[in-house]
Design a protein around this motif. Structure first.
Motif, PDB file in Angstrom:
ATOM      1  N   MET A   1       0.831  -1.203   0.000  1.00  0.00           N
ATOM      2  CA  MET A   1       0.000   0.000   0.000  1.00  0.00           C
ATOM      3  C   MET A   1       0.870   1.260   0.000  1.00  0.00           C
ATOM      4  N   ILE A   2       1.954   1.234   0.815  1.00  0.00           N
ATOM      5  CA  ILE A   2       2.846   2.378   0.900  1.00  0.00           C
ATOM      6  C   ILE A   2       3.506   2.626  -0.452  1.00  0.00           C
ATOM      7  N   ASN A   3       3.915   1.505  -1.122  1.00  0.00           N
ATOM      8  CA  ASN A   3       4.583   1.642  -2.403  1.00  0.00           C
ATOM      9  C   ASN A   3       3.677   2.268  -3.447  1.00  0.00           C
ATOM     10  N   LEU A   4       2.384   2.053  -3.352  1.00  0.00           N
ATOM     11  CA  LEU A   4       1.439   2.656  -4.293  1.00  0.00           C
ATOM     12  C   LEU A   4       1.169   4.114  -3.946  1.00  0.00           C
ATOM     13  N   LEU A   5       1.133   4.426  -2.680  1.00  0.00           N
ATOM     14  CA  LEU A   5       0.777   5.776  -2.253  1.00  0.00           C
ATOM     15  C   LEU A   5       1.902   6.775  -2.493  1.00  0.00           C
ATOM     16  N   PRO A   7       4.314   7.095  -4.859  1.00  0.00           N
ATOM     17  CA  PRO A   7       4.372   7.706  -6.194  1.00  0.00           C
ATOM     18  C   PRO A   7       3.251   8.718  -6.434  1.00  0.00           C
ATOM     19  N   LEU A   8       2.088   8.484  -5.848  1.00  0.00           N
ATOM     20  CA  LEU A   8       0.986   9.443  -5.990  1.00  0.00           C
ATOM     21  C   LEU A   8       1.317  10.766  -5.295  1.00  0.00           C
ATOM     22  N   ILE A   9       1.962  10.670  -4.132  1.00  0.00           N
ATOM     23  CA  ILE A   9       2.382  11.886  -3.424  1.00  0.00           C
ATOM     24  C   ILE A   9       3.417  12.640  -4.242  1.00  0.00           C
ATOM     25  N   TYR A  10       4.370  11.904  -4.828  1.00  0.00           N
ATOM     26  CA  TYR A  10       5.368  12.541  -5.686  1.00  0.00           C
ATOM     27  C   TYR A  10       4.700  13.205  -6.892  1.00  0.00           C
ATOM     28  N   ASP A 110       0.386  21.979  -0.117  1.00  0.00           N
ATOM     29  CA  ASP A 110       1.785  22.046   0.327  1.00  0.00           C
ATOM     30  C   ASP A 110       1.901  21.589   1.776  1.00  0.00           C
ATOM     31  N   VAL A 111       1.027  22.114   2.626  1.00  0.00           N
ATOM     32  CA  VAL A 111       1.030  21.733   4.042  1.00  0.00           C
ATOM     33  C   VAL A 111       0.632  20.270   4.209  1.00  0.00           C
ATOM     34  N   ALA A 112      -0.438  19.861   3.517  1.00  0.00           N
ATOM     35  CA  ALA A 112      -0.974  18.506   3.688  1.00  0.00           C
ATOM     36  C   ALA A 112       0.057  17.439   3.332  1.00  0.00           C
ATOM     37  N   LEU A 113       0.695  17.582   2.183  1.00  0.00           N
ATOM     38  CA  LEU A 113       1.634  16.555   1.737  1.00  0.00           C
ATOM     39  C   LEU A 113       2.930  16.591   2.535  1.00  0.00           C
ATOM     40  N   ASN A 114       3.402  17.794   2.863  1.00  0.00           N
ATOM     41  CA  ASN A 114       4.603  17.877   3.702  1.00  0.00           C
ATOM     42  C   ASN A 114       4.370  17.234   5.055  1.00  0.00           C
ATOM     43  N   ASN A 115       3.228  17.517   5.663  1.00  0.00           N
ATOM     44  CA  ASN A 115       2.926  16.933   6.972  1.00  0.00           C
ATOM     45  C   ASN A 115       2.771  15.420   6.882  1.00  0.00           C
ATOM     46  N   TYR A 116       2.121  14.962   5.816  1.00  0.00           N
ATOM     47  CA  TYR A 116       1.888  13.527   5.655  1.00  0.00           C
ATOM     48  C   TYR A 116       3.206  12.762   5.517  1.00  0.00           C
ATOM     49  N   VAL A 117       4.101  13.302   4.695  1.00  0.00           N
ATOM     50  CA  VAL A 117       5.394  12.632   4.500  1.00  0.00           C
ATOM     51  C   VAL A 117       6.239  12.733   5.773  1.00  0.00           C
ATOM     52  N   ALA A 118       6.186  13.878   6.455  1.00  0.00           N
ATOM     53  CA  ALA A 118       6.942  14.033   7.707  1.00  0.00           C
ATOM     54  C   ALA A 118       6.500  13.016   8.753  1.00  0.00           C
ATOM     55  N   LEU A 119       5.202  12.721   8.783  1.00  0.00           N
ATOM     56  CA  LEU A 119       4.668  11.794   9.785  1.00  0.00           C
ATOM     57  C   LEU A 119       4.901  10.327   9.435  1.00  0.00           C
ATOM     58  N   HIS A 120       4.806   9.995   8.156  1.00  0.00           N
ATOM     59  CA  HIS A 120       4.724   8.583   7.779  1.00  0.00           C
ATOM     60  C   HIS A 120       5.899   8.049   6.966  1.00  0.00           C
ATOM     61  N   HIS A 130      10.613  16.979  -2.437  1.00  0.00           N
ATOM     62  CA  HIS A 130      10.911  18.343  -2.866  1.00  0.00           C
ATOM     63  C   HIS A 130      11.725  18.377  -4.155  1.00  0.00           C
ATOM     64  N   CYS A 131      12.411  17.296  -4.458  1.00  0.00           N
ATOM     65  CA  CYS A 131      13.044  17.160  -5.769  1.00  0.00           C
ATOM     66  C   CYS A 131      11.960  17.095  -6.852  1.00  0.00           C
ATOM     67  N   CYS A 132      10.839  16.441  -6.542  1.00  0.00           N
ATOM     68  CA  CYS A 132       9.723  16.353  -7.493  1.00  0.00           C
ATOM     69  C   CYS A 132       9.136  17.733  -7.767  1.00  0.00           C
ATOM     70  N   TRP A 133       9.094  18.580  -6.727  1.00  0.00           N
ATOM     71  CA  TRP A 133       8.656  19.954  -6.972  1.00  0.00           C
ATOM     72  C   TRP A 133       9.573  20.623  -7.999  1.00  0.00           C
ATOM     73  N   GLY A 134      10.868  20.422  -7.857  1.00  0.00           N
ATOM     74  CA  GLY A 134      11.824  21.003  -8.801  1.00  0.00           C
ATOM     75  C   GLY A 134      11.614  20.485 -10.212  1.00  0.00           C
ATOM     76  N   ILE A 135      11.260  19.213 -10.337  1.00  0.00           N
ATOM     77  CA  ILE A 135      10.962  18.645 -11.662  1.00  0.00           C
ATOM     78  C   ILE A 135       9.769  19.369 -12.280  1.00  0.00           C
TER      79      ILE A 135
END
Length: 419
Positions: A1-5, A7-10, A110-120, A130-135
């Motif tokens: 499940m994590i592996n699928l989620l 790439p969606l966040i990226y 921006d807040v939602a995804l940063n917080n989600y990745v920071a937590l999990h 954040h590299c994906c943001w640069g892309i």
């Protein structure tokens, strides 16, 4: 499940970056086509920035109500609609109207995804996020450039980006069941992990804000924390220092990005075309640096990554102060970009550890708002300094921001150690 989620966040963060550099790349074509002053870009930029600040400050309440998955879908849909509106705008004032949802869509995701990745997820994933943001920020102007080079108008470029955003919206919408399952799993697991850093969080919390982590479910340990008011968030011990860090970081990154070409041309004697081309070296350094930082973060912790970034940025600023070669100044820009690359992701990733998981969403919201306020105010402030004194003061202006950042980081470290 994590592996699928993941790439969606990226993918969602690529979509966040797609429109960020579009206005700057398209504006030479826009202002001549609409017969407005070149300075009017600042009006649109201010509207977008204010919308993003408002959205960031309201994000705690919005995410608490909708959840990260729905916030991501709604935010990308808002920006897609705004960009589509840009592609059909007959005049400048319609652009201003479309800039409102443009800005509002950027803050909460921006807040939602940063917080989600920071937590999990791990720090490495935060750097790659954040590299994906640069892309995305690189792809947007590239697509606009292709459109203009092929004989199309700036509206065609915006139209292409809008449809890309709509496709990403559809993908995120179809992924909502996956978000719901993973969020339910995370809530079930988090009570078991709550004790890992609870003593640290209790020691760091402001005694005057003792009830900030109180949940809406009373004694239910799985209940979600209540969203916090801005006044409550600022009372949490260390938040003001962290907000100042984000403010200073954005001065360093955004002021360099905006004034690099002018500095290279007017102070280092580089021709305009070369200065414009080499000015992008900062963001190249940031994007490539975050790709590399993801691997370094596997070995080093967040504080070590922040220190590494400070050292690299400081070396870059010292080189920028050396009189003479424009080529040396370009390498300095790259070093500053490499220094910036690990700092921002590491500061976000360490937020739940410093302030507690129950506070992280609200704290990240004010962090993002602080960054956007700096983006809105501080590069134009240097513009006044450059026009009235000298653009050669750029390294000193940036060094001042870096020094304040370092002082606030040391203050945060002392607060963490205090009983």
């Amino acid at each position: 499940m994590i592996n699928l989620l993941l790439p969606l966040i990226y993918l969602a963060f690529i979509s966040l970056g797609l429109p960020d550099a579009l206005l700057g790349s398209a504006w030479p074509a826009i202002y001549s086509d609409l017969s407005v002053s070149v300075s009017y870009a600042g009006i649109i930029s201010i509207i977008i920035s204010v919308g993003t600040i408002v959205s960031s400050l309201l994000s705690d309440q919005i995410i608490a109500r909708l959840g990260t998955g729905k916030v991501s879908v709604v935010s990308v849909a808002l920006t897609a609609g705004a960009i589509l509106g840009f592609s059909y705008s007959p005049n400048f004032w319609v652009l201003c109207i479309c800039a409102v949802p443009y800005g509002l869509g950027a803050g909460s995701i921006d807040v939602a995804l940063n917080n989600y990745v920071a937590l999990h997820f791990k720090s490495a994933h935060m750097n790659w996020l954040h590299c994906c943001w640069g892309i995305g920020a690189t792809l947007g102007p590239y697509i606009m450039g292709i459109s203009l080079a092929a004989g199309g108008s700036w509206k065609t470029g915006y139209w292409y980006i809008a449809w890309l955003q709509l496709v990403i919206t559809a993908v995120l919408f179809l992924s909502l069941p996956l978000w719901k399952r993973y969020e339910s799993l995370a809530e079930a697991v988090s009570p078991n992990k709550r004790g890992e850093n609870s003593s640290h969080v209790d020691r760091f919390a402001n005694p005057s804000a003792a009830n900030l982590g109180e949940t809406s479910g009373g004694s239910n340990p799985q209940a979600r924390p209540r969203p916090l008011k801005l006044s409550q968030v600022i009372k949490i011990r260390g938040v003001k220092e962290m907000m100042t860090c984000f403010f200073c970081y954005s001065i360093l990154e955004q002021t360099t990005g905006l004034w690099a070409a002018t500095y290279l041309k007017l102070f280092k004697g580089m021709d305009a075309a070369s200065a414009a081309a080499f000015a992008g070296m900062l963001f190249l350094g940031v994007t490539l640096g975050r790709a590399v930082s993801g691997f370094l973060a596997i070995r080093f912790n967040d504080q070590q990554m922040i220190r590494l970034g400070i050292v690299l940025a400081a070396v870059g600023l010292v080189i920028l102060l050396i009189p003479g070669s424009a080529g040396l100044a370009v390498w300095a820009m790259i070093l500053i970009g490499l220094g910036c690359s690990p700092i921002y992701p590491a500061m976000i990733h360490v937020t739940p550890l410093i302030f507690g998981k129950e506070h992280s969403r609200a704290v990240i919201g004010v962090q993002m708002a602080s960054s956007y306020v700096a983006v809105l105010a501080m590069p134009p402030l240097f513009g006044l300094i450059a026009s009235n004194l000298s653009v050669g003061l750029l390294p000193l202006y940036l060094a001042g921001a870096l020094v304040v950042f370092l002082l606030m980081q040391r203050r945060l470290s002392r607060l963490q150690l205090e009983p």
